[in-house]
Scaffold this active site. Structure first.
Site, PDB file in Angstrom:
ATOM      1  CG  MET A  83      -1.893  -1.182   1.201  1.00 24.77           C
ATOM      2  SD  MET A  83      -3.431  -0.877   2.055  1.00 24.77           S
ATOM      3  CE  MET A  83      -2.865  -0.590   3.712  1.00 24.77           C
ATOM      4  N   GLY A 121      11.178  -2.925   5.438  1.00 21.80           N
ATOM      5  CA  GLY A 121      10.426  -4.180   5.543  1.00 21.80           C
ATOM      6  C   GLY A 121       9.899  -4.587   4.169  1.00 21.80           C
ATOM      7  CG  HIS A 122       6.952  -2.177   2.212  1.00 28.76           C
ATOM      8  ND1 HIS A 122       6.967  -1.056   2.987  1.00 28.76           N
ATOM      9  CD2 HIS A 122       5.678  -2.641   2.250  1.00 28.76           C
ATOM     10  CE1 HIS A 122       5.753  -0.844   3.490  1.00 28.76           C
ATOM     11  NE2 HIS A 122       4.952  -1.793   3.057  1.00 28.76           N
ATOM     12  CD  GLN A 178       6.722 -14.268  11.333  1.00 28.49           C
ATOM     13  OE1 GLN A 178       7.850 -14.586  10.940  1.00 28.49           O
ATOM     14  NE2 GLN A 178       6.410 -14.184  12.607  1.00 28.49           N
ATOM     15  NE  ARG A 197      -2.491   1.888  10.332  1.00 30.53           N
ATOM     16  CZ  ARG A 197      -2.967   0.951   9.509  1.00 30.53           C
ATOM     17  NH1 ARG A 197      -2.322  -0.189   9.382  1.00 30.53           N
ATOM     18  NH2 ARG A 197      -4.065   1.162   8.812  1.00 30.53           N
TER      19      ARG A 197
END
Ligand code: AMP
Length: 304
Positions: free
Chosen positions: A37, A43-44, A156, A195
């Protein structure tokens, strides 16, 4: 449209037709797909790296999917950082990104058919966000039909989403290998998340409490010589969370099966293991995280 240096370009597709043309020209190469998104972080990019190791071509998507947000949720507030995201994908040497121009590209009319998620919609994310799992299953199904990947990569960190997609692919016979990648964490253990940017400095300092609490529960299970009850595991997690006054609300603590997210009554040393997951609020920010215990990890990391 192409972005990047002359040696490596990121192909940007804004419409379904454009992507299909691109895909057709690739032929039968393996294609690794990383749906996101946006508001990308390392992390992505860890998913992209895994995809690059395993596939000839890597495609990502950036789409803030409105159907997985509840009426009182942060859809409008969700961070949108497209220029920066495209730059990160270019640096990570992603071949192509599908960025629908607007919501009409993905939802052109009021759709009649949706993917109905399993019963665990009534728990976990589904409690606070009743349409969440239906929204996720439907958009991922649509994206799979547009991108037609051979492999798809999920983090995960969103464990219920991983299990939902693994089950969708298994139950509905999608010819796609699902790879679940480990959660990338900051040095204090906090899972990287778009976030996290909403956390104030003093909240960020304490936000690793979620990881610490899940870890305490995991150690509690691993140290036990015999079967431990779900209640005892939850108590251990809660004990650690309650020690942090900035935790304003614990939404859930779950001890569940990694096959179908059904809650387990107890965990034994030789059983199927479990997923311990939790969602909580620090100030106004909702954080989620999870850890895998015992053989649950084998099932999650096993490629469908
Ligand atoms: P999102 O953009 O939040 O929908 O996330 C897109 C993908 O990145 C999902 O498969 C997430 O699980 C994954 N992801 C998000 N945060 C992390 C993280 N800290 N480590 C690994 N994967 C992540």
């Amino acid at each position: 449209m192409r972005l990047g240096s002359t040696t490596r370009c990121l192909h940007i597709c804004r419409s379904i037709e454009e992507f299909r043309k691109y895909r057709k020209a690739l032929g039968v190469k393996t294609l690794g797909f990383v749906p996101t998104m946006g508001a990308l972080h390392d992390g992505h990019i860890s998913l992209v790296k895994k995809a690059k190791e395993e596939c000839d071509i890597v495609a990502a998507s950036i789409f803030v999917n409105p159907t997985q947000f509840g009426p009182h949720e942060d859809l409008d507030k969700y961070p949108r950082t497209l220029e920066r995201d495209l730059h990160m994908l270019t640096l990570a040497q992603v071949d192509c990104v599908f960025v629908p121009d607007d919501n009409k590209v993905m939802y052109d009319d009021k759709p009649l058919v949706r993917v109905e998620p399993p019963a665990f919609s009534a728990i976990f994310e589904g409690v606070a966000r009743p349409d969440f799992f239906r929204g996720v299953a439907t958009i991922v199904c649509k994206l799979f039909n547009i991108i037609t990947p051979t492999h798809a990569y999920f983090g995960q960190k969103d464990i219920s989403q991983c299990i939902l997609i693994k089950r969708m692919v298994h139950d509905l016979n999608f010819p796609i290998h699902i790879r679940v990648c480990e959660t990338l964490r900051a040095t204090d253990g906090l899972a990287l998340s778009s976030r996290n940017a909403y956390l104030m400095a003093h909240e960020r300092e304490r936000a690793s409490i979620l990881y610490k609490a899940l870890n305490a529960s995991k150690i509690y299970i691993e140290n036990a010589k015999s079967e431990v009850t779900r209640q005892a595991i939850i108590q251990e997690c809660e004990r650690v969370l309650r020690s942090e006054e900035l935790v304003t609300h614990i939404e859930y603590i779950s001890v569940a099966s990694s096959w179908d997210m059904v809650e387990l009554d107890s965990i034994g040393p030789h059983g199927q293991g479990c997923v311990i997951s939790s969602a909580l609020h620090i100030g106004s920010v909702r954080l989620i995280d999870n850890l895998l215990v015992g053989r649950a990890a084998d099932l999650i990391y096993d490629s469908t």
